[in-house]
Design a protein around this motif. Sequence first.
Motif, mmCIF file in Angstrom:
data_model
loop_
_atom_site.group_PDB
_atom_site.id
_atom_site.type_symbol
_atom_site.label_atom_id
_atom_site.label_comp_id
_atom_site.label_asym_id
_atom_site.label_seq_id
_atom_site.Cartn_x
_atom_site.Cartn_y
_atom_site.Cartn_z
ATOM 1 N N ASP A 155 0.842 -1.202 0.000
ATOM 2 C CA ASP A 155 0.000 0.000 0.000
ATOM 3 C C ASP A 155 0.876 1.250 0.000
ATOM 4 N N THR A 156 1.918 1.196 0.824
ATOM 5 C CA THR A 156 2.816 2.348 0.926
ATOM 6 C C THR A 156 3.557 2.557 -0.391
ATOM 7 N N THR A 157 3.995 1.461 -1.011
ATOM 8 C CA THR A 157 4.629 1.581 -2.328
ATOM 9 C C THR A 157 3.704 2.310 -3.291
ATOM 10 N N ALA A 158 2.434 1.918 -3.287
ATOM 11 C CA ALA A 158 1.477 2.482 -4.252
ATOM 12 C C ALA A 158 1.305 3.978 -4.036
ATOM 13 N N VAL A 159 1.133 4.379 -2.789
ATOM 14 C CA VAL A 159 0.924 5.800 -2.516
ATOM 15 C C VAL A 159 2.199 6.593 -2.821
ATOM 16 N N ALA A 160 3.352 6.033 -2.450
ATOM 17 C CA ALA A 160 4.618 6.733 -2.696
ATOM 18 C C ALA A 160 4.849 6.904 -4.198
ATOM 19 N N LEU A 161 4.537 5.862 -4.951
ATOM 20 C CA LEU A 161 4.708 5.947 -6.400
ATOM 21 C C LEU A 161 3.724 6.955 -6.999
ATOM 22 N N ARG A 215 1.318 3.534 7.600
ATOM 23 C CA ARG A 215 2.304 4.388 6.924
ATOM 24 C C ARG A 215 1.825 4.856 5.565
ATOM 25 N N CYS A 216 1.021 4.042 4.926
ATOM 26 C CA CYS A 216 0.494 4.436 3.621
ATOM 27 C C CYS A 216 -0.439 5.638 3.764
#
Length: 422
Positions: A155-161, A215-216
């Motif tokens: 989820d965090t990867t997705a939001v950061a990207l 964190r996301c």
Amino acid sequence: MALVVQKYGGSSVADAESIKRVAQRIANTKRDGHDVAVVVSAMGDTTDELIDLANQVSPLPPARELDMLLTSGERISMALLAMAIANLGHEARSFTGSQAGVITDGSHGKARIIDVTPGRIRGALDDGLIAIVAGFQGVSQDSKDVTTLGRGGSDTTAVALAAALGADVCEIYTDVDGIFTADPRIVPAARRIPDISYEEMMEMAACGAKILHLRCVEYARRYAMPIHVRSSFSHKTGTWVKSSIEGSTMEQAIISGVAHDRSEAKITVVGVPDKVGEAATIFQTLADAEINIDMIVQNISAAATSRTDISFTLPRTDGQTAMAALNKIKERIGFDSLRYDDQIGKVSLIGAGMRSHPGVTAKFFGSIADAGVNIEMISTSEIRISVVVDQDDVDSAVTAAHHAFDLDSDQVEAVVYGGTGR
Ligand code: ASP
Ligand code: MG
């Protein structure tokens, strides 16, 4: 035309059929004229299975190698998804976290994202391709080793990207139709929440609502990235997580939902001498052991002994480490004993509207009392009240509070489409 980042969780890509179904959804988004970047988790329970495997060859797998192993789960799903999309006549290209420019610090197993430099993803999108990115992983800035962001980190990867690409929305696809007022497995009459603010969602996530990683949501709030949580198994609108619903004429709901958490334990330090600095020493010891504390309660000291008890909750997985660390300072502090209880659960009531509505606490405690449940600890924030109860009482406390605040829906809205609940 928009730039959409879509994230698909493990239960949405659990097998070949599911991967083909998700590929079709992605292809449809592309066909509608949008640019699409996709973040994907490992298939089904792959991550858990890989951890089991690691534990079979070593009781204490080196963190670097564990990360190397676990990141392979997302590589499998990203490549299969790219193949399935290609089969539908669209060009897709998969990228590891490192290739996608997810730069992290070096703490294996719980790395933090330092920067996202998605040059290759941008390039792929500019070439008209669908970019698929492995979630939950990055590369350490210093060692250049592969890292993972902690369980549920995709989820965090997705939001950061999404933030780094300047996407219009980050869609998180899961196995339920959005965020509900309580876990539908406990309260079948739970209601879908159409909109929720970042602040409320952060409290929900911190209080055990497993649907989004804390964190996301923190990341999304920092970059004001709207998140749309929805099911990959249906076409219903899910839940929008965004800045508090400004300008909306609708009155804000007093209570957004009831969350629960069964993953904590409680430690009581019995008979702490009532002297300056004792609490500081206790909690410094725990901090040095890298343990995150949640609730803390200190009683007034008994006049006869001038000693007091301090209780706190912490992740159950840190329980033994904390007990060992505290036992080492027993003589120094001079407390009597330690008590450990992992049969507890936390029930939390969350809602931005409670700021301006008196009586919420009384009603919450009243509903728990009516359910015959004893409260062991209490903590509050501006928009949350949490209680610790016996683990066996969690379901009744959640159900009672949900009912007391009129959150029950008259029809069953919550469908759990997939997942093994592992
Ligand atoms: N596959 C990883 C996990 O199960 C990451 C994720 O699902 O977000 O924790
Ligand atoms: Mg997973």
